[in-house]
Design a protein around this motif. Structure first.
Motif, PDB file in Angstrom:
ATOM      1  N   ASP A 215       0.808  -1.212   0.000  1.00 40.82           N
ATOM      2  CA  ASP A 215       0.000   0.000   0.000  1.00 40.82           C
ATOM      3  C   ASP A 215       0.844   1.267   0.000  1.00 40.82           C
ATOM      4  O   ASP A 215       0.361   2.350   0.338  1.00 40.82           O
ATOM      5  N   GLU A 216       2.110   1.168  -0.408  1.00 39.95           N
ATOM      6  CA  GLU A 216       2.985   2.341  -0.436  1.00 39.95           C
ATOM      7  C   GLU A 216       2.533   3.342  -1.491  1.00 39.95           C
ATOM      8  O   GLU A 216       1.756   3.016  -2.397  1.00 39.95           O
ATOM      9  N   GLU A 217       3.033   4.569  -1.369  1.00 38.83           N
ATOM     10  CA  GLU A 217       2.675   5.630  -2.313  1.00 38.83           C
ATOM     11  C   GLU A 217       3.221   5.334  -3.709  1.00 38.83           C
ATOM     12  O   GLU A 217       4.212   4.613  -3.872  1.00 38.83           O
ATOM     13  N   ASP A 218       2.567   5.916  -4.705  1.00 41.41           N
ATOM     14  CA  ASP A 218       3.032   5.776  -6.085  1.00 41.41           C
ATOM     15  C   ASP A 218       4.413   6.406  -6.232  1.00 41.41           C
ATOM     16  O   ASP A 218       4.722   7.430  -5.607  1.00 41.41           O
ATOM     17  N   GLN A 224       1.387   2.044 -10.136  1.00 37.58           N
ATOM     18  CA  GLN A 224       0.412   2.868  -9.449  1.00 37.58           C
ATOM     19  C   GLN A 224      -0.505   2.004  -8.587  1.00 37.58           C
ATOM     20  O   GLN A 224      -0.815   0.871  -8.926  1.00 37.58           O
ATOM     21  N   ARG A 225      -0.942   2.557  -7.455  1.00 39.28           N
ATOM     22  CA  ARG A 225      -1.665   1.756  -6.463  1.00 39.28           C
ATOM     23  C   ARG A 225      -2.915   1.077  -7.018  1.00 39.28           C
ATOM     24  O   ARG A 225      -3.176  -0.078  -6.712  1.00 39.28           O
ATOM     25  N   GLU A 226      -3.678   1.786  -7.809  1.00 41.08           N
ATOM     26  CA  GLU A 226      -4.897   1.191  -8.354  1.00 41.08           C
ATOM     27  C   GLU A 226      -4.558   0.010  -9.261  1.00 41.08           C
ATOM     28  O   GLU A 226      -5.174  -1.064  -9.167  1.00 41.08           O
ATOM     29  N   VAL A 227      -3.583   0.198 -10.134  1.00 41.03           N
ATOM     30  CA  VAL A 227      -3.145  -0.868 -11.039  1.00 41.03           C
ATOM     31  C   VAL A 227      -2.551  -2.016 -10.231  1.00 41.03           C
ATOM     32  O   VAL A 227      -2.835  -3.196 -10.472  1.00 41.03           O
ATOM     33  N   ARG A 228      -1.701  -1.659  -9.277  1.00 38.76           N
ATOM     34  CA  ARG A 228      -1.008  -2.641  -8.428  1.00 38.76           C
ATOM     35  C   ARG A 228      -1.993  -3.534  -7.691  1.00 38.76           C
ATOM     36  O   ARG A 228      -1.857  -4.763  -7.678  1.00 38.76           O
ATOM     37  N   GLN A 229      -2.999  -2.918  -7.068  1.00 36.95           N
ATOM     38  CA  GLN A 229      -3.928  -3.709  -6.260  1.00 36.95           C
ATOM     39  C   GLN A 229      -4.751  -4.666  -7.115  1.00 36.95           C
ATOM     40  O   GLN A 229      -5.013  -5.803  -6.717  1.00 36.95           O
ATOM     41  N   LYS A 230      -5.132  -4.220  -8.307  1.00 39.44           N
ATOM     42  CA  LYS A 230      -5.882  -5.102  -9.200  1.00 39.44           C
ATOM     43  C   LYS A 230      -5.038  -6.310  -9.598  1.00 39.44           C
ATOM     44  O   LYS A 230      -5.535  -7.447  -9.632  1.00 39.44           O
ATOM     45  N   LEU A 231      -3.763  -6.077  -9.885  1.00 37.81           N
ATOM     46  CA  LEU A 231      -2.878  -7.185 -10.243  1.00 37.81           C
ATOM     47  C   LEU A 231      -2.664  -8.119  -9.057  1.00 37.81           C
ATOM     48  O   LEU A 231      -2.691  -9.349  -9.211  1.00 37.81           O
ATOM     49  N   ILE A 232      -2.444  -7.551  -7.881  1.00 38.52           N
ATOM     50  CA  ILE A 232      -2.261  -8.377  -6.682  1.00 38.52           C
ATOM     51  C   ILE A 232      -3.478  -9.268  -6.478  1.00 38.52           C
ATOM     52  O   ILE A 232      -3.350 -10.475  -6.216  1.00 38.52           O
TER      53      ILE A 232
END
Length: 313
Positions: A215-218, A224-232
């Motif tokens: 959940d670190e900053e971009d 980017q967090r939104e992209v990252r979380q979807k992939l995770i």
């Protein structure tokens, strides 16, 4: 020059030979591979001179380091099943003055790889441009192979992704959509209850999902967090065991609910306290165990003894 190119093309051809045959869908016991990142020919001098946006007009250091990595890997016994280079193969951006020469010299350095060790290439932002276009992606594919694909080794499914399409696909939205469709097909067809289920699923990409925390900053060095979380979420749902990346030029990473994010430092330019090296990754029936080895360490001592013993299990 032609001879070096011919050697490389044979190397590229064997990258996939033996990695996609049906027998490789079956678990046959522990094995290991080498993960490396960022040879990035031209960055070391550019970094010293404070001109990292330039293409770097000298890259002898990176060529020598790549040759050292190849020589150290060649002497390992048993030999690794493959070596993967996780992006930023060269520093010069597409279409810039030093690009062709840097690619030529990296191919020459890699041509010394033992024929029994396939090479797998992952695209980075310097390979495609920070904002890739259909042209730069096509140029990369012509020089190094597909920008995303899958292969099997010893019952383990490996997915190679073009992370730049996650980071900024504004100039090539159709390519982004094509990779998304392909990735969804790859992840959705996995069934761990079937007889052909992978023992593990491992992802290779250049840009890390995150550097230390999910959940670190971009930042320039993560997705980017939104992209990252979807992939995770997608990776966890599919049962992905680990994601290996480069880009940061330092060792980093973390674990989020069983999904390992492994960030490996560079063969080439270091931006932190780490030393030029590669990562040894041992795959057992239950685990994916990895450790960064400096080039000097691997040359003198090979892989760590405790990792070697895991291969005998």
């Amino acid at each position: 020059m032609a001879q070096a190119e011919d050697i490389f093309l044979r190397t590229k051809h064997r990258t996939f030979r033996g990695l996609t045959e049906d027998i490789e869908h079956e678990w046959t016991g522990p094995f290991y591979f080498i993960q490396a990142a960022d040879p990035q020919l031209g960055l070391m001098k550019a970094q010293r001179e404070g001109d990292c946006d330039g293409g770097g007009d000298e890259w002898t250091e990176e060529v020598d380091l790549t040759k050292q990595a190849v020589a150290a890997m060649n002497q390992l016994r048993p030999r690794p099943r493959f070596m993967v280079l996780c992006g930023d193969l060269v520093h010069a951006m597409p279409g810039t003055i030093f690009r062709d020469d840097q690619e030529r010299d990296l191919k020459m350095a890699l041509s010394g790889t033992d024929p029994s060790i396939p090479l797998v290439f992952v695209s980075g932002n310097h390979d495609l441009g920070n904002t890739p276009t259909p042209k730069t992606v096509a140029q990369y594919c012509s020089a190094w192979g597909d920008d995303y694909f899958s292969f099997w080794v010893g019952g383990v499914l490996f997915l190679v992704l073009n992370s730049q399409l996650f980071y900024d696909a504004s100039a090539c939205p159709q390519l982004k959509e094509s990779q998304e469709t392909w990735l969804e097909e790859q992840l959705s067809k996995i069934s761990f209850s079937s007889s052909t289920a992978p023992k593990h699923i491992i992802v290779f990409q250049h840009i890390p999902l995150y550097i230390k925390n999910h959940d670190e900053e971009d930042d320039y060095f993560n997705l980017q967090r939104e992209v990252r979380q979807k992939l995770i979420d997608r990776f966890k749902k599919a049962g992905v065991k680990a994601v290996f990346s480069g880009h940061y030029h330092r060792n980093a990473g973390g674990c989020n609910d069983g999904l390992d994010m492994v960030v490996s430092s560079a063969i080439g330019c270091q931006l932190g306290e780490d030393t030029h090296g590669v990562r040894v990754v041992v795959v057992t029936a239950d685990q994916v165990i990895h450790r960064y080895h400096t080039l000097d360490q691997m040359k003198k001592e090979g892989m760590d003894e405790d990792l070697r013993k895991l291969l005998q299990a």
